[in-house]
Design an enzyme around this catalytic site. Structure first.
Site, PDB file in Angstrom:
ATOM      1  N   GLY A   1       0.984  -1.351  -0.349  1.00 21.14           N
ATOM      2  CA  GLY A   1      -0.182   0.227   0.465  1.00 21.14           C
ATOM      3  C   GLY A   1       0.423   0.839   0.376  1.00 21.14           C
ATOM      4  O   GLY A   1       1.867   1.117   0.513  1.00 21.14           O
TER       5      GLY A   1
ATOM      6  N   GLN B   1       3.240   9.279   1.060  1.00 19.15           N
ATOM      7  CA  GLN B   1       4.249   8.889   1.343  1.00 19.15           C
ATOM      8  C   GLN B   1       5.232   9.408   0.141  1.00 19.15           C
ATOM      9  O   GLN B   1       6.079   9.227   0.059  1.00 19.15           O
ATOM     10  CB  GLN B   1       4.079   7.719   1.524  1.00 19.15           C
ATOM     11  CG  GLN B   1       3.103   7.281   3.085  1.00 19.15           C
ATOM     12  CD  GLN B   1       2.965   5.723   2.768  1.00 19.15           C
ATOM     13  OE1 GLN B   1       2.048   5.564   2.423  1.00 19.15           O
ATOM     14  NE2 GLN B   1       4.191   4.770   2.941  1.00 19.15           N
TER      15      GLN B   1
ATOM     16  N   CYS C   1       6.370  -0.426   6.742  1.00 19.44           N
ATOM     17  CA  CYS C   1       5.543   0.791   6.166  1.00 19.44           C
ATOM     18  C   CYS C   1       6.432   1.449   5.457  1.00 19.44           C
ATOM     19  O   CYS C   1       8.008   1.649   5.891  1.00 19.44           O
ATOM     20  CB  CYS C   1       5.319   1.912   7.075  1.00 19.44           C
ATOM     21  SG  CYS C   1       4.700   3.436   6.433  1.00 19.44           S
ATOM     22  N   LEU C   2       6.564   1.804   4.317  1.00 23.28           N
ATOM     23  CA  LEU C   2       7.364   2.101   3.706  1.00 23.28           C
ATOM     24  C   LEU C   2       8.154   3.909   3.929  1.00 23.28           C
ATOM     25  O   LEU C   2       9.288   3.446   3.121  1.00 23.28           O
ATOM     26  CB  LEU C   2       6.610   2.647   2.107  1.00 23.28           C
ATOM     27  CG  LEU C   2       5.973   0.783   1.475  1.00 23.28           C
ATOM     28  CD1 LEU C   2       5.442   1.359  -0.058  1.00 23.28           C
ATOM     29  CD2 LEU C   2       7.735  -0.079   1.594  1.00 23.28           C
TER      30      LEU C   2
ATOM     31  N   HIS D   1      -4.541   1.137   7.493  1.00 19.83           N
ATOM     32  CA  HIS D   1      -3.268   1.883   7.662  1.00 19.83           C
ATOM     33  C   HIS D   1      -3.126   3.015   6.376  1.00 19.83           C
ATOM     34  O   HIS D   1      -2.275   4.236   6.843  1.00 19.83           O
ATOM     35  CB  HIS D   1      -2.092   0.683   7.352  1.00 19.83           C
ATOM     36  CG  HIS D   1      -0.483   1.157   7.398  1.00 19.83           C
ATOM     37  ND1 HIS D   1       0.256   0.410   8.523  1.00 19.83           N
ATOM     38  CD2 HIS D   1       0.312   2.011   6.079  1.00 19.83           C
ATOM     39  CE1 HIS D   1       1.593   1.255   7.467  1.00 19.83           C
ATOM     40  NE2 HIS D   1       1.573   1.885   7.159  1.00 19.83           N
ATOM     41  N   GLU D   2      -3.653   2.999   5.152  1.00 22.58           N
ATOM     42  CA  GLU D   2      -3.306   3.958   4.590  1.00 22.58           C
ATOM     43  C   GLU D   2      -3.958   4.660   4.645  1.00 22.58           C
ATOM     44  O   GLU D   2      -4.233   6.274   4.520  1.00 22.58           O
ATOM     45  CB  GLU D   2      -3.794   3.508   3.005  1.00 22.58           C
ATOM     46  CG  GLU D   2      -2.455   1.531   2.145  1.00 22.58           C
ATOM     47  CD  GLU D   2      -0.737   2.396   2.756  1.00 22.58           C
ATOM     48  OE1 GLU D   2      -0.360   3.976   2.806  1.00 22.58           O
ATOM     49  OE2 GLU D   2      -0.178   1.936   2.989  1.00 22.58           O
TER      50      GLU D   2
ATOM     51  N   HIS E   1      -2.390   7.100   7.066  1.00 19.01           N
ATOM     52  CA  HIS E   1      -1.833   8.100   6.561  1.00 19.01           C
ATOM     53  C   HIS E   1      -2.661   9.884   6.015  1.00 19.01           C
ATOM     54  O   HIS E   1      -1.649  10.433   6.304  1.00 19.01           O
ATOM     55  CB  HIS E   1      -0.554   7.703   5.383  1.00 19.01           C
ATOM     56  CG  HIS E   1       0.327   6.329   5.955  1.00 19.01           C
ATOM     57  ND1 HIS E   1       1.798   7.458   6.244  1.00 19.01           N
ATOM     58  CD2 HIS E   1      -0.159   5.390   5.475  1.00 19.01           C
ATOM     59  CE1 HIS E   1       2.417   5.566   6.245  1.00 19.01           C
ATOM     60  NE2 HIS E   1       1.614   5.251   5.576  1.00 19.01           N
TER      61      HIS E   1
END
Length: 176
Positions: A46, A51, A94-95, A136-137, A140
């Site tokens: 994701g 991000q 997480c990226l 999660h996304e 963000h």
């Protein structure tokens, strides 16, 4: 489709609340393509627009396994309609917080209303991994990170580690 550079903690943009996408046009569709390419290249499941430094309420997901056909989702202006009382625990990463993973408890199921890449209003009911990734996304988009679900001690440790990395990186770049 160019890849976009990832924003890494402790960059303050990750704490911004993303703004709604007003109009879905070819630029937004290109952004979705760039986000997917960036996500796949980084081996993520994701990616939220924030991000890559773009504070828009937009995210991409693909929870298909490596041996499965890709099944990307482009989710624009998501709105959580309901969350289940039943909970799940997944080890999240997480990226924007590379190489750090921790168990996070979240609702097991949810329903999200969103616009797809063509602007069509859609709803998705999800459970397990997809539900966790959606939450999660969407977090963000609201300036929240998965480490916010950890104890203050663990969260502070992670932030210190990444601040130190950022400082070391800036020092190395200054030398070059």
């Amino acid at each position: 489709m160019p890849m976009r550079p990832l924003v890494i903690v402790p960059d303050p943009i990750l704490r911004e609340i993303s703004k709604p996408v007003e109009y879905i046009d070819s630029a937004v569709q290109k952004l979705a393509d760039d986000m997917l390419e960036t996500m796949y290249h980084a081996q993520g499941v994701g990616l939220a627009a924030i991000q890559i430094g773009i504070p828009l309420r937009m995210l991409v997901l693909d929870v298909s396994r490596n041996d499965e056909q890709k099944n990307p989702l482009v989710i624009i202006n998501p709105e959580v309609l309901w969350l289940s009382d039943e909970r799940n625990i997944y080890k999240e990463g997480c990226l924007s917080i590379p190489e750090y993973f921790a168990e996070v408890e979240r609702p097991k199921r949810l329903c999200v209303r969103y616009q797809n890449r063509e602007g069509k209003q859609t709803e998705i009911e999800a459970d397990d991994l997809l539900a966790t990734c959606l939450q999660h996304e969407i977090d963000h988009l609201n300036g929240r990170l998965f480490i916010d679900y950890l104890s203050k001690i663990k969260r502070d440790m992670v932030i210190r580690k990444f601040k130190k990395r950022a400082k070391e990186k800036n020092t190395q770049e200054a030398v070059l």
